[in-house]
Design a protein around this motif. Structure first.
Motif, PDB file in Angstrom:
ATOM      1  N   ARG A  96       0.815  -1.222   0.000  1.00  0.00           N
ATOM      2  CA  ARG A  96       0.000   0.000   0.000  1.00  0.00           C
ATOM      3  C   ARG A  96       0.845   1.266   0.000  1.00  0.00           C
ATOM      4  N   SER A  97       2.049   1.179   0.537  1.00  0.00           N
ATOM      5  CA  SER A  97       2.794   2.405   0.819  1.00  0.00           C
ATOM      6  C   SER A  97       3.971   2.686  -0.118  1.00  0.00           C
ATOM      7  N   ILE A  98       4.744   1.692  -0.473  1.00  0.00           N
ATOM      8  CA  ILE A  98       6.008   1.939  -1.172  1.00  0.00           C
ATOM      9  C   ILE A  98       5.874   1.658  -2.664  1.00  0.00           C
ATOM     10  N   GLN A  99       6.425   2.582  -3.486  1.00  0.00           N
ATOM     11  CA  GLN A  99       6.409   2.423  -4.936  1.00  0.00           C
ATOM     12  C   GLN A  99       7.198   1.169  -5.342  1.00  0.00           C
ATOM     13  N   GLU A 100       6.832   0.571  -6.454  1.00  0.00           N
ATOM     14  CA  GLU A 100       7.528  -0.623  -6.935  1.00  0.00           C
ATOM     15  C   GLU A 100       8.974  -0.321  -7.313  1.00  0.00           C
ATOM     16  N   ASN A 101       9.198   0.852  -7.918  1.00  0.00           N
ATOM     17  CA  ASN A 101      10.557   1.228  -8.340  1.00  0.00           C
ATOM     18  C   ASN A 101      10.906   2.612  -7.799  1.00  0.00           C
ATOM     19  N   PRO A 102      11.159   2.712  -6.503  1.00  0.00           N
ATOM     20  CA  PRO A 102      11.466   4.017  -5.910  1.00  0.00           C
ATOM     21  C   PRO A 102      12.874   4.474  -6.299  1.00  0.00           C
ATOM     22  N   PRO A 103      13.183   5.762  -6.161  1.00  0.00           N
ATOM     23  CA  PRO A 103      14.539   6.246  -6.452  1.00  0.00           C
ATOM     24  C   PRO A 103      15.531   5.720  -5.417  1.00  0.00           C
ATOM     25  N   SER A 112      17.684   7.466  -3.635  1.00  0.00           N
ATOM     26  CA  SER A 112      17.706   8.320  -2.446  1.00  0.00           C
ATOM     27  C   SER A 112      16.315   8.400  -1.826  1.00  0.00           C
ATOM     28  N   VAL A 113      16.266   8.372  -0.497  1.00  0.00           N
ATOM     29  CA  VAL A 113      14.966   8.439   0.181  1.00  0.00           C
ATOM     30  C   VAL A 113      14.511   9.881   0.365  1.00  0.00           C
ATOM     31  N   LYS A 114      15.292  10.851  -0.110  1.00  0.00           N
ATOM     32  CA  LYS A 114      14.931  12.266   0.063  1.00  0.00           C
ATOM     33  C   LYS A 114      14.662  12.954  -1.269  1.00  0.00           C
ATOM     34  N   GLU A 115      14.348  12.164  -2.294  1.00  0.00           N
ATOM     35  CA  GLU A 115      14.033  12.742  -3.603  1.00  0.00           C
ATOM     36  C   GLU A 115      12.544  12.722  -3.910  1.00  0.00           C
ATOM     37  N   GLY A 116      11.754  12.125  -3.039  1.00  0.00           N
ATOM     38  CA  GLY A 116      10.331  12.000  -3.309  1.00  0.00           C
ATOM     39  C   GLY A 116      10.023  10.800  -4.172  1.00  0.00           C
ATOM     40  N   ASN A 117       8.730  10.660  -4.519  1.00  0.00           N
ATOM     41  CA  ASN A 117       8.253   9.558  -5.371  1.00  0.00           C
ATOM     42  C   ASN A 117       8.553   8.192  -4.768  1.00  0.00           C
ATOM     43  N   ILE A 118       8.492   8.118  -3.415  1.00  0.00           N
ATOM     44  CA  ILE A 118       8.665   6.848  -2.712  1.00  0.00           C
ATOM     45  C   ILE A 118       7.310   6.254  -2.359  1.00  0.00           C
ATOM     46  N   ILE A 119       6.404   7.121  -1.883  1.00  0.00           N
ATOM     47  CA  ILE A 119       5.104   6.675  -1.368  1.00  0.00           C
ATOM     48  C   ILE A 119       4.067   6.641  -2.478  1.00  0.00           C
ATOM     49  N   LYS A 120       3.238   5.615  -2.455  1.00  0.00           N
ATOM     50  CA  LYS A 120       2.180   5.474  -3.458  1.00  0.00           C
ATOM     51  C   LYS A 120       1.050   6.482  -3.227  1.00  0.00           C
ATOM     52  N   ASP A 121       0.343   6.815  -4.313  1.00  0.00           N
ATOM     53  CA  ASP A 121      -0.868   7.628  -4.199  1.00  0.00           C
ATOM     54  C   ASP A 121      -1.911   6.866  -3.404  1.00  0.00           C
ATOM     55  N   GLY A 122      -2.691   7.603  -2.591  1.00  0.00           N
ATOM     56  CA  GLY A 122      -3.767   6.984  -1.826  1.00  0.00           C
ATOM     57  C   GLY A 122      -3.353   6.542  -0.441  1.00  0.00           C
ATOM     58  N   TYR A 123      -2.041   6.554  -0.136  1.00  0.00           N
ATOM     59  CA  TYR A 123      -1.598   6.115   1.194  1.00  0.00           C
ATOM     60  C   TYR A 123      -1.821   7.196   2.240  1.00  0.00           C
ATOM     61  N   ASN A 124      -1.650   8.492   1.866  1.00  0.00           N
ATOM     62  CA  ASN A 124      -1.780   9.587   2.821  1.00  0.00           C
ATOM     63  C   ASN A 124      -2.553  10.727   2.160  1.00  0.00           C
ATOM     64  N   GLU A 125      -3.631  11.202   2.830  1.00  0.00           N
ATOM     65  CA  GLU A 125      -4.522  12.214   2.244  1.00  0.00           C
ATOM     66  C   GLU A 125      -3.800  13.541   2.010  1.00  0.00           C
ATOM     67  N   THR A 126      -2.989  13.986   2.981  1.00  0.00           N
ATOM     68  CA  THR A 126      -2.282  15.259   2.848  1.00  0.00           C
ATOM     69  C   THR A 126      -1.300  15.203   1.684  1.00  0.00           C
ATOM     70  N   LEU A 127      -0.569  14.097   1.586  1.00  0.00           N
ATOM     71  CA  LEU A 127       0.374  13.943   0.484  1.00  0.00           C
ATOM     72  C   LEU A 127      -0.352  13.964  -0.851  1.00  0.00           C
ATOM     73  N   ASP A 128      -1.535  13.360  -0.901  1.00  0.00           N
ATOM     74  CA  ASP A 128      -2.311  13.375  -2.145  1.00  0.00           C
ATOM     75  C   ASP A 128      -2.695  14.791  -2.534  1.00  0.00           C
ATOM     76  N   ARG A 129      -3.027  15.645  -1.530  1.00  0.00           N
ATOM     77  CA  ARG A 129      -3.380  17.039  -1.807  1.00  0.00           C
ATOM     78  C   ARG A 129      -2.187  17.807  -2.367  1.00  0.00           C
TER      79      ARG A 129
END
Length: 486
Positions: free
Chosen positions: A21-28, A30-47
């Motif tokens: 539910r949370s982690i992208q299949e092919n994340p970057p 670095s953990v500080k570049e973004g695009n790690i978390i999937k859409d729909g996991y966190n409402e604020t992040l989705d906004r």
């Protein structure tokens, strides 16, 4: 055992669900570049993401909405880095703006720029969306990581079970594909290998090309002295015995038609040439240190592989060391030992060491060329074929011919030396007698007028202490005196 492994295969379903539910299949990376978390996991992040992705669309929709509300068709929403987003209205249309809704932001010559509360909110979301999105993603990632930590004991247990299963599956696959057999273990110190092969060399050459070999050792046959030509397969044979033993003891089938093996507590090897120049250790010193390690730590239940021990020093030193090492292992350690050598003189040890047996790798000459058969046979080898190997390596033909001439001369000298030793009185007496007679002979009157060279020869002869010289030294000295008199 299969059921025990199956019981350890904990699926960790809750963790799988969290990660899916949370982690992208092919994340970057670095953990500080973004695009790690999937859409729909966190409402604020989705906004934040929606603002970043759809900002221009929102602005266009807001512009259309403001035009409709005010009736000003020329109204437009723009952006610059200094003032941010703004609503621009030309001065002739200012009277159409409803009071209280627009806040003046900038005055131009022909227009006024305004901001509304809604545009402020959109501006904050759009401009801060990407930065806040990355920060929030990292916070969410750290939180997920902390939750995963709780599963570490279960994951470690699962990893161990999977690794065991992977190893066993690999053993099964390679054993079936390469026709390995199940080994047996002997409590009687027996080592019986029929049609044994080197697993790596066989893989490279193919089963049709590789020549298999037998090996037999027991309590009365503890040490095999292996002779044979260079490139004939002595080192390969030694290695395949050790690899067969190791493969058997780690639970794999082995490359042979049949294998009965003892349990070895350690395997020691002294193979190849290496140095440690940084530590000031020559190739020969490294060889001796590795030999010492085996001799000091090996037990009766060990396996020792010694390949060409002693070749890094002079012939007599090397041969003496090799023989002493063989005798020490035979008399004091008793380990199963494979010892290859080019010192053919060592093959005579079979007469004095009851547990040592000679074996050799065979070769034949066909039409002046040497063919290596790569087959282990009983008894010592008769030749080394070293010059032939040099020829195969591409050394100049004139050099090869000269080497053959020198070899013939050396072999002839060796034969003469053996014949002289077999004569009554032996080599020592013959040499000493010649020198003594020459030293005791009285000169005649004609001989009193000696040349400088003759005087030097006599002085050299008088200075010689025959009783402290070896036969070889005496012959060399006699040759030196003879050269002065010619």
């Amino acid at each position: 055992q299969a059921q025990q492994l199956a019981d350890k295969l904990d699926p960790c379903s809750e963790l799988v669900d969290l990660l899916e539910r949370s982690i992208q299949e092919n994340p970057p990376l670095s953990v500080k570049e973004g695009n790690i978390i999937k859409d729909g996991y966190n409402e604020t992040l989705d906004r934040f993401r929606d603002a970043s992705r759809n900002g221009k669309s929102w602005i266009a929709q807001l512009e259309s909405k403001e035009r409709e509300l005010t009736g000003i068709k020329s109204l437009k929403i723009g952006y610059n880095r200094v003032f941010g987003y703004y609503i621009e209205v030309t001065k002739p249309n200012l009277h159409l703006l409803p009071k209280g809704r627009y806040e003046r932001k900038q005055t131009l010559a022909n227009a006024e720029r305004f901001i509304t509360q809604e545009l402020k909110e959109k501006e904050a979301l759009i401009l801060e969306a990407e930065e806040k999105s990355i920060e929030l993603e990292y916070e969410l990632f750290v939180d997920i990581r902390e939750r995963v930590k709780q599963y570490i004991p279960r994951l470690q247990s699962l990893a161990k079970a999977i690794s065991e299963l992977d190893v066993l599956q690999s053993f099964a696959t390679v054993s079936e594909e390469r026709h390995y057999v199940k080994p047996q273990f002997s409590e009687h110190r027996e080592l019986i290998i029929q049609a044994g092969r080197h697993p790596v060399v066989e893989k490279v050459l193919g089963t049709q090309t590789y020549v298999p070999n037998d090996c037999y050792m027991n309590k009365e046959r503890e040490l095999l002295l292996i002779t044979g030509p260079n490139m004939s397969g002595k080192s390969t044979y030694m290695r395949q015995i050790a690899l067969t033993a190791i493969m058997a003891q780690i639970g794999c089938f082995v490359p042979a038609d049949k294998a009965v093996l003892p349990i070895f507590d350690q395997v020691f090897t002294r193979i190849g040439a290496a140095d440690d120049l940084v530590s000031g250790q020559s190739t020969f010193m490294v060889e001796m240190l590795e030999a010492r390690n085996a001799i000091v730590h090996a037990t009766q239940n060990s396996l020792i592989l010694f390949d060409e021990i002693g070749r890094g020093t002079s012939t007599y030193d090397g041969m003496a060391l090799a023989q002493a090492i063989i005798e020490y292992i035979h008399d004091h350690i008793g380990a199963k030992t494979l010892f290859s050598t080019h010192y053919h003189e060592l093959t005579d040890l079979e007469q004095s060491l009851p547990k040592l047996k000679n074996v050799h790798v065979s070769a034949v000459e066909e039409n002046g060329k040497v063919v290596f058969l790569h087959k282990i046979e009983e008894g010592p080898a008769d030749q080394s074929y070293g010059i032939h190997v040099a020829e195969l390596a591409g050394l100049p033909s004139s050099l090869i011919r000269r080497a053959e001439e020198i070899l013939a001369e050396l072999e002839q000298q060796e034969e003469q030396r053996k014949e002289e030793q077999e004569e009554p009185g032996g080599e020592n007496e013959a040499v000493f007698e010649q020198l003594s007679m020459f030293a005791e002979e009285k000169p005649s009157k004609e001989e009193t007028r000696l040349s400088k060279k003759e005087k030097k020869a006599l002085e050299t002869l008088k200075s010689v202490n025959l009783l402290e010289m070896t036969p070889l030294e005496a012959l060399n000295k006699l040759y030196e005196i003879q050269k002065l008199l010619k």
